[in-house]
Design a protein around this motif. Structure first.
Motif, PDB file in Angstrom:
ATOM      1  N   SER A 187       0.826  -1.218   0.000  1.00 28.88           N
ATOM      2  CA  SER A 187       0.000   0.000   0.000  1.00 28.88           C
ATOM      3  C   SER A 187       0.855   1.260   0.000  1.00 28.88           C
ATOM      4  N   LYS A 188       2.030   1.196   0.637  1.00 29.86           N
ATOM      5  CA  LYS A 188       2.901   2.383   0.647  1.00 29.86           C
ATOM      6  C   LYS A 188       3.395   2.714  -0.761  1.00 29.86           C
ATOM      7  N   ASP A 189       3.573   1.692  -1.593  1.00 27.23           N
ATOM      8  CA  ASP A 189       3.993   1.925  -2.973  1.00 27.23           C
ATOM      9  C   ASP A 189       2.872   2.591  -3.765  1.00 27.23           C
ATOM     10  N   LEU A 190       1.643   2.190  -3.479  1.00 29.84           N
ATOM     11  CA  LEU A 190       0.508   2.797  -4.164  1.00 29.84           C
ATOM     12  C   LEU A 190       0.355   4.259  -3.766  1.00 29.84           C
ATOM     13  N   VAL A 191       0.506   4.555  -2.487  1.00 22.51           N
ATOM     14  CA  VAL A 191       0.421   5.947  -2.025  1.00 22.51           C
ATOM     15  C   VAL A 191       1.520   6.783  -2.655  1.00 22.51           C
ATOM     16  N   SER A 192       2.738   6.224  -2.702  1.00 19.18           N
ATOM     17  CA  SER A 192       3.850   6.927  -3.331  1.00 19.18           C
ATOM     18  C   SER A 192       3.569   7.189  -4.803  1.00 19.18           C
ATOM     19  N   ALA A 193       2.995   6.200  -5.484  1.00 22.87           N
ATOM     20  CA  ALA A 193       2.652   6.354  -6.893  1.00 22.87           C
ATOM     21  C   ALA A 193       1.604   7.455  -7.082  1.00 22.87           C
TER      22      ALA A 193
END
Length: 204
Positions: free
Chosen positions: A111-117
């Protein structure tokens, strides 16, 4: 705070993803929709400043995510589209980017990768899953015309040539000719295999 509209036909997945995104403290999910048709209705009622990113799945009833992305590009260019899907197919990446999407990620990403994206997409930076991006660059573009795609999709709902012909306002002979072309282009043995190949490559 990134203002997001979330679109997914599976209510449990959609609501869980919304909760995860909001836990980050960086994302506000302002609306949810179960398909592209409902999403467009919601977007049409919002002021341009009320939403920044449309986060959508691909495979949904009534209107899929790729068709939704095309509609958003034409009618709501201020809204950035990010595809997040279970179906990490290189052909889907090609079609998504052609449709104007700014991002393409798979649902098993942290989920942190999605938020970063989403943070990068909000700034206008395109974000694509690296492995899928490499596959997409090496994958040939779809050999199928829009009419041939329509015919394969119609056969998934309807069983016979005559039914597909009536649905698409074509003659039965024209439908058979298109099917022959589809089989030749996909190097398939029959229509069912052609459909499978098209699906696996993200051409449908």
């Amino acid at each position: 705070m990134i203002k997001v509209i979330l679109v997914d036909d599976q209510a449990m997945v959609r609501e869980a993803l919304a909760a995860l995104l909001e836990l980050s403290g960086s994302v506000k999910v302002i609306a949810q929709a179960k398909n592209g048709v409902e999403a467009l209705e919601i977007i049409g009622k919002l002021a341009p400043s009320e939403a920044e990113v449309l986060l959508t799945d691909i495979e949904m009833p009534q209107m899929d995510g790729l068709t939704l992305a095309e509609n958003v590009r034409r009618s709501y260019p201020h809204l950035k589209v990010c595809i997040v899907t279970t179906f990490g197919r290189a052909g889907y990446v090609q079609r998504a980017l052609s449709a104007g999407a700014k991002g393409f990620l798979v649902k098993d990403a942290p989920s942190k990768d999605l938020v970063s994206a989403l943070e990068q997409i909000q700034k206008g930076i395109r974000v694509v899953d690296p492995a899928l991006a490499l596959d997409a660059l090496s994958l040939p573009a779809s050999p199928l015309t829009e009419r041939e795609k329509d015919i394969l999709l119609a056969f998934e709902k309807l069983g016979t040539v005559s039914e597909v012909a009536a649905e698409l306002f074509l003659s039965a002979g024209t439908v058979r000719n298109h099917v022959s072309n589809i089989i030749a282009k996909t190097h398939a043995k029959n229509r069912a295999e052609a459909t499978r190949i098209a699906r696996e490559n993200g051409w449908l």
